[in-house]
Design an enzyme around this catalytic site. Structure first.
Site, short mmCIF file in Angstrom:
data_model
loop_
_atom_site.label_atom_id
_atom_site.label_comp_id
_atom_site.label_asym_id
_atom_site.label_seq_id
_atom_site.Cartn_x
_atom_site.Cartn_y
_atom_site.Cartn_z
N LYS A 22 44.75 80.36 58.22
CA LYS A 22 45.75 80.19 57.54
C LYS A 22 46.18 81.59 56.51
O LYS A 22 46.78 81.89 55.76
CB LYS A 22 44.35 80.31 55.99
CG LYS A 22 43.63 78.88 56.13
CD LYS A 22 42.78 78.97 55.31
CE LYS A 22 42.96 77.33 55.16
NZ LYS A 22 41.78 76.54 56.09
C1 LIG Z 1 41.59 75.56 56.27
C2 LIG Z 1 40.79 74.95 57.76
C3 LIG Z 1 41.21 73.94 58.10
C4 LIG Z 1 41.43 73.08 57.49
O1 LIG Z 1 43.45 72.70 57.53
P1 LIG Z 1 43.70 72.31 56.43
O2 LIG Z 1 45.14 72.74 57.05
O3 LIG Z 1 43.18 71.73 55.62
O4 LIG Z 1 43.58 70.74 57.21
C5 LIG Z 1 40.80 74.05 59.90
N1 LIG Z 1 39.82 74.58 60.36
C6 LIG Z 1 40.05 76.36 59.96
C7 LIG Z 1 39.26 77.00 60.33
C8 LIG Z 1 40.05 76.79 58.13
O5 LIG Z 1 40.04 77.84 57.40
#
Ligand SMILES: *Cc1c(COP(=O)(O)O)cnc(C)c1O
Length: 461
Positions: free
Chosen positions: A110
Site C-alpha cells: 500500500k
Molecule cells: C490491502 C491488502 C491486500 C488486498 O488488496 P486490495 O487492493 O484491497 O484487494 C492484500 N494484501 C495485503 C498485505 C494488503 O495490505
C-alpha cells in the site's frame, strides 16, 4: 482527460478534483473518461520503476498539473524503501516469479499507492494555500501506509481509527508509535464497521473542519492509488519479458483495488493472459466469478487479515467498465439495490469474465501449507497474503499456460504469530519493522461514539 462516476451523476471532474474528493457525489467511484494507451515500443526503453511512473502517471494528470511538474515530483515521491529499486522480482522457476512489493516503510504494497496520493495531496494543498484532514478507519495496512505517507507534510493532519480486531501487533504499532504532532492514531472501542460508519458520518457532517479545509479519503477507492499500482504491473511486465509475451498475475485480493490496477494496465495496452483473483474465506468475489453470485455475507477473521472484507469496494469499477460496457444507468441501478439485492449478471454477460479472470478461494490451513511448501522446496518465506495467491497458482497450473507473477503484498515479518504457529523462523526483519517493535505506543483511546471522536478531532485540529 477528465473523470466521471460509475453512476453517471458526477462528471467532467479534473484529476485534482477527483484526488481531493475521493468518492463521487452520487456514491459511485471515479473512472477516467477513456483508457489512455501506452506505446509499447517506447516503453521498452524504460528501466526503473520511477521511469515507468514518469510515463504512466502524466497520462492521468494533465487536467490539473503540467507534465514537467509531475515528472519532477515523481523523483521524490517514493521514499524510505529498503532498496533503491523500490521493488524486486524473485524468480522461483520457469513458470513462476514473485513480485515483491513490501520494501516500503510499512512493509506492505500500500506504500506505492499512498505515497503517490500524499505527494499529490501536498502539491494541491500548497498550490491552494490550504490544509487538510485525513480521516479513515483501518483493519490492516491502509492506516499505517496513510500515516507514514502523510506525516512529512505539515499541511496534512491524519486521524486514523483503529478498531478492536484481528490486526497483528506490528500492524497496530506501525500506527501507534508515530510520535508526531500531525498524526493521531485512535484506538476505538468498537468493530471495523463501527469505525467505518463514524468515518462516513464525518464525511457527511464535516463538523470538525476549519473554514475551507479539505477532508481527504485514503481508502482504496481513491483513483490516485490505482495509478500508483498500475505502474508496478507495467514495470513487472517490462522487466520479465520487455512487454513481449502476455503474463498471468495472481493477486491476493480484498477490496479489489490491486486487481483493478492490473485490469487497468491491460486496458492501457499491457499484454495480459489471465488475472487470478485469489481470496481467503471471505469469498464474495470467488462466488461471483464461479457462480455469478455477488451477495454480502459476514466477515470472517483469517490469518490474512488485510483481505477480510464483506464486499469489495473497487469491484463496482469492473462491473461498470468490463461487464456493463460503461452503462452508467445500469450500474447505478445495480448498486442502488445492493447489498439488499445481490448482484447477478445476465448469464451471457457474466460468462465473458472467464476469458480474463478466474478466482480461487484458499482457507487458512491451505495457506499455511503453501507457506511450508515454498519454504521447503524453494527456500522462500512468504507472508500469508502472498501465500493465498501462491496456493491459487499451484492448484490451477493447468489453466495457467503462460508465466505467472505472484504478487507479494506484505513482508512475512509483519505477521510473526503465523510463523510461530508453523515453527518457521523469519531470518530477516526489515528495519522499518524492527524500529517499531520496542517503541512506546502513544495512541489515544476513545469510544465508538461519533460525538467523542469528532470533538477529539476538533480539539486537535
Ligand atoms: C490491502 C491488502 C491486500 C488486498 O488488496 P486490495 O487492493 O484491497 O484487494 C492484500 N494484501 C495485503 C498485505 C494488503 O495490505
Amino acid at each position: 482527460m477528465l473523470f466521471h462516476s460509475t453512476r453517471g451523476n458526477d462528471k467532467n471532474k479534473t484529476f485534482e478534483e477527483v484526488l481531493m474528493q475521493g468518492l463521487a457525489d452520487d456514491g459511485g467511484l471515479f473512472m477516467p473518461d477513456f483508457w489512455p494507451q501506452v506505446d509499447l515500443k517506447e516503453m521498452k526503453n524504460l528501466e526503473s520503476f520511477v521511469d515507468v511512473a514518469k510515463y504512466i502517471v502524466p497520462l492521468f494528470t494533465k487536467s490539473s498539473f503540467d507534465d514537467d511538474e509531475v515528472i519532477k515530483m515523481l523523483d521524490e515521491t517514493w521514499h524510505d524503501f529498503e532498496d533503491k529499486n523500490l521493488l524486486k522480482i524473485h524468480n522461483i522457476n520457469d513458470s513462476i516469479d514473485i513480485l515483491e512489493l513490501f520494501l516500503g516503510p510499512t512493509a506492505a504494497f500500500k506504500d506505492f499507492g499512498l505515497q503517490l496520493a500524499a505527494a499529490f495531496f501536498n502539491k494541491s494543498l500548497k498550490k491552494q494555500n490550504q490544509t487538510a484532514i485525513v480521516f479513515g478507519a483501518t483493519s490492516g495496512d491502509t492506516g499505517s501506509a496513510a500515516i507514514d505517507a502523510c506525516k512529512k507534510f505539515d499541511a496534512i493532519k491524519s486521524f486514523i481509527l483503529i478498531p478492536d480486531g484481528n490486526m497483528s501487533d506490528i500492524q497496530r504499532k506501525q500506527m501507534t508509535t508515530v510520535d508526531q504532532q500531525n498524526v493521531f492514531a485512535i484506538l476505538v472501542n468498537g468493530t471495523f464497521d463501527d469505525c467505518q460508519d463514524i468515518v462516513k458520518e464525518g464525511f457527511k457532517t464535516r463538523s470538525f473542519l476549519k473554514k475551507d479545509q479539505y477532508l481527504l479519503a485514503v481508502n482504496s477507492i481513491n483513483w490516485v492509488r490505482i495509478i500508483g499500482q498500475i505502474c508496478y504491473y507495467f514495470y513487472a511486465a517490462l522487466s520479465i519479458n520487455k512487454l513481449s509475451e502476455p503474463l498471468n498475475f495472481s493477486v491476493p485480493t480484498g477490496n479489489f483495488g490491486n486487481v483493478f490496477a492490473c485490469y487497468s494496465a491491460y486496458k492501457m495496452g499491457m499484454p495480459l493472459a489471465k488475472i487470478v483473483v485469489a481470496v481467503n474465506k471471505n469469498d464474495i468475489l470467488q462466488r461471483f466469478f464461479n457462480n455469478n453470485d455477488y451477495s454480502k455475507s459476514e466477515v470472517y477473521e483469517t490469518i490474512s487479515p488485510s483481505m477480510d472484507i464483506s464486499v469489495a469496494s473497487n469491484f463496482e469499477r469492473l462491473i461498470y467498465d468490463f461487464f456493463l460496457d460503461r452503462d452508467e444507468n445500469q450500474c447505478s441501478k445495480i448498486y442502488t439495490d445492493f447489498p439488499s439485492k445481490p448482484i447477478q449478471m445476465d448469464e451471457s454477460i457474466w460468462k465473458k469474465s472467464q476469458d480474463l479472470f478466474f478466482s480461487y478461494k484458499v482457507n487458512d490451513e491451505s495457506t499455511l501449507n503453501c507457506i511450508n511448501k515454498f519454504s521447503d522446496q524453494y527456500n522462500y518465506l512468504m507472508d500469508p497474503h502472498t501465500a493465498v495467491a501462491a496456493e491459487a497458482v499451484l492448484n490451477n497450473s493447468n489453466d495457467l499456460k503462460n508465466k505467472t507473477v505472484i504478487l507479494s503484498t506484505a513482508h512475512p515479518a509483519k505477521f510473526p504469530n503465523v510463523f510461530e504457529k508453523i515453527n518457521k523462523e523469519i531470518s530477516y526483519i526489515p528495519n522499518s519493522i524492527r524500529n517499531v517493535l520496542h517503541k512506546k505506543e502513544i495512541a489515544n483511546k476513545l469510544n465508538a461514539s461519533k460525538k467523542e471522536i469528532f470533538s477529539f478531532i476538533e480539539q486537535n485540529n
